[in-house]
Motif scaffolding. Structure first.
Motif, PDB file in Angstrom:
ATOM      1  N   HIS A   6      -7.598 -14.173 -20.070  1.00 17.07           N
ATOM      2  CA  HIS A   6      -9.028 -14.478 -20.692  1.00 17.07           C
ATOM      3  C   HIS A   6      -9.919 -13.456 -20.287  1.00 17.07           C
ATOM      4  O   HIS A   6     -10.180 -13.235 -18.914  1.00 17.07           O
ATOM      5  N   GLN A  23     -13.993 -12.131 -20.791  1.00 17.98           N
ATOM      6  CA  GLN A  23     -15.114 -12.526 -21.261  1.00 17.98           C
ATOM      7  C   GLN A  23     -15.708 -11.605 -22.379  1.00 17.98           C
ATOM      8  O   GLN A  23     -16.065 -11.940 -23.355  1.00 17.98           O
ATOM      9  N   ASP A  74      -3.120 -13.876 -25.050  1.00 20.23           N
ATOM     10  CA  ASP A  74      -4.670 -13.666 -24.738  1.00 20.23           C
ATOM     11  C   ASP A  74      -5.426 -14.610 -25.161  1.00 20.23           C
ATOM     12  O   ASP A  74      -5.454 -14.769 -26.522  1.00 20.23           O
ATOM     13  N   VAL A  75      -5.958 -15.392 -24.229  1.00 18.80           N
ATOM     14  CA  VAL A  75      -6.637 -16.731 -24.531  1.00 18.80           C
ATOM     15  C   VAL A  75      -8.082 -16.587 -24.488  1.00 18.80           C
ATOM     16  O   VAL A  75      -8.859 -16.089 -23.406  1.00 18.80           O
ATOM     17  N   HIS A  76      -8.773 -16.800 -25.648  1.00 19.64           N
ATOM     18  CA  HIS A  76     -10.209 -16.710 -25.643  1.00 19.64           C
ATOM     19  C   HIS A  76     -11.264 -17.673 -25.608  1.00 19.64           C
ATOM     20  O   HIS A  76     -12.330 -17.761 -25.167  1.00 19.64           O
ATOM     21  N   ALA A 124     -11.474 -21.791 -18.465  1.00 16.86           N
ATOM     22  CA  ALA A 124     -10.511 -21.325 -19.082  1.00 16.86           C
ATOM     23  C   ALA A 124      -9.428 -21.242 -17.984  1.00 16.86           C
ATOM     24  O   ALA A 124      -8.048 -21.043 -18.297  1.00 16.86           O
ATOM     25  N   MET A 182      -5.748 -22.405 -19.078  1.00 16.87           N
ATOM     26  CA  MET A 182      -4.539 -21.735 -18.833  1.00 16.87           C
ATOM     27  C   MET A 182      -3.562 -22.187 -17.964  1.00 16.87           C
ATOM     28  O   MET A 182      -2.267 -22.118 -18.054  1.00 16.87           O
ATOM     29  N   THR A 192      -8.382 -14.351 -15.179  1.00 16.46           N
ATOM     30  CA  THR A 192      -9.508 -14.724 -16.144  1.00 16.46           C
ATOM     31  C   THR A 192     -10.539 -13.491 -15.530  1.00 16.46           C
ATOM     32  O   THR A 192     -10.764 -13.233 -14.129  1.00 16.46           O
TER      33      THR A 192
END
Length: 346
Positions: free
Chosen positions: A91, A93, A119-121, A127, A131, A151
């Protein structure tokens, strides 16, 4: 606790280790005070500045920060073991490349060939919890055995020091940093429960603009930043005070532990008042709610793993204790909490 519950018949997943990285030397608040333009907004509880924060270097990428955060894991577990990671979640920013995330490049740097890269937004300041839930789901439902969560908060230096932005009340609050977590499919430091909630009704309440009609990708004047109005600040404050205790209490109820009996509460670190209100709502003394805000500022998604690593490295997290993580994201569109039976390496 009812160990006959179906949740306990699935493979246990543990938070085996955490590590973090803070870039550069601390930046004092005096850097911002000389540019301050709004005394009124600066006095708002949401924007009371920490004593210090870190800013990433001008050429330091999210992958650079992630690689440096993971270095202690490599040292403790060996490069060979890290290369065998099955699941990689990142993640970031502020993505360095708006077209793709940093998972692939980070895998190359760490000599990894994970079968699952995400890839987690979404998830924002929560987050890391989000995750954990995603990684646990993959580990429980496939033959994958290990996951690395990354992160990265990297927008304080490049965004909040822009000439048009650094005088805003919110500019001194964020700091940069990166936190990582290593999950394994075993019962050494088990994740006891996770609660993730999405609130779509609040999803459009965070503004990101250039102070003009220009879109951030278009050429022209104006510098992009998250913007606030006093009315929206009030709404976010009310939501944050409610959402974090709600998800925390939900987890406590399911694991059969009173919130007041939690050994350590670790939250995101947006400001001092949120921190106070959250541990008061859970009936916990301040000493059981670690605070990295004054030394790191608001680290957004990295706040939880960086604080965990800080406490773990200092020996303040007792093996076998219950550690509860909780956070909310953005203007309140997401919140999450997770409880772990602590046993991470240090």
């Amino acid at each position: 606790m009812d160990f006959t519950d179906p949740a306990w018949t699935t493979p246990p997943v543990s938070l085996l280790d955490v590590a973090s990285y803070l870039p550069g030397e601390p930046v004092g608040t005096e850097y911002f005070t000389r540019f301050s333009r709004s005394e009124r907004m600066a006095k708002n509880v949401m924007f009371r500045a920490p004593k210090g924060r870190h800013h990433r270097g001008p050429d330091e990428t999210a992958v650079d920060m992630a690689e440096r955060a993971a270095a202690p894991l490599v040292e403790r577990h060996g490069a060979q073991e890290l290369s065998k990671i099955d699941v990689l979640l990142t993640h970031t920013q502020l993505p360095d490349n708006p077209v793709l995330g940093c998972g692939g490049e980070l895998a190359r740097r760490l000599n990894m060939r994970p079968r699952y890269v995400f890839d987690v937004h979404n998830g924002g300041c929560a987050a890391f919890v989000h995750m954990m839930w995603l990684a646990r789901t993959v580990l429980r439902t496939t033959d994958a055995r290990t996951a690395l969560l990354v992160t990265t908060q990297n927008c304080a230096g490049p965004v909040f020091t822009q000439p048009d932005i650094r005088g805003l009340a919110q500019a001194p609050v964020p700091g940069d940093g990166c936190g990582v977590g290593l999950l394994v499919k075993n019962s050494s430091a088990p994740i006891l429960d996770i609660e993730c909630r999405t609130y779509p009704e609040f999803a459009g309440d965070m503004d990101f603009d250039t102070g003009s009609e220009r879109k951030y990708w278009q050429p022209g004047e104006g510098q992009a930043c998250v913007t606030f109005t006093e009315s929206k600040v009030a709404k976010v404050f009310t939501r944050g005070n409610r959402l974090v205790p709600e998800v925390a209490h939900a987890v406590c109820k399911r694991i059969g532990v009173k919130s007041s009996d939690i050994d350590t509460l670790v939250t995101n670190q947006p400001n001092r008042l949120f921190l106070r209100n959250w541990h008061d709502a859970l009936e916990l003394p301040a000493e059981r709610h670690p605070d990295t805000f004054d030394s790191c500022g608001n680290l957004f998604a990295a706040g939880i793993p960086v604080t965990l690593d800080t406490e773990n490295s200092a020996g303040r997290l007792r093996n076998g204790s219950v550690v509860l993580m909780a956070a909310f994201a953005h203007a309140g569109d997401f919140a999450g909490a997770a409880a772990v039976r602590w046993g991470a390496a240090r």
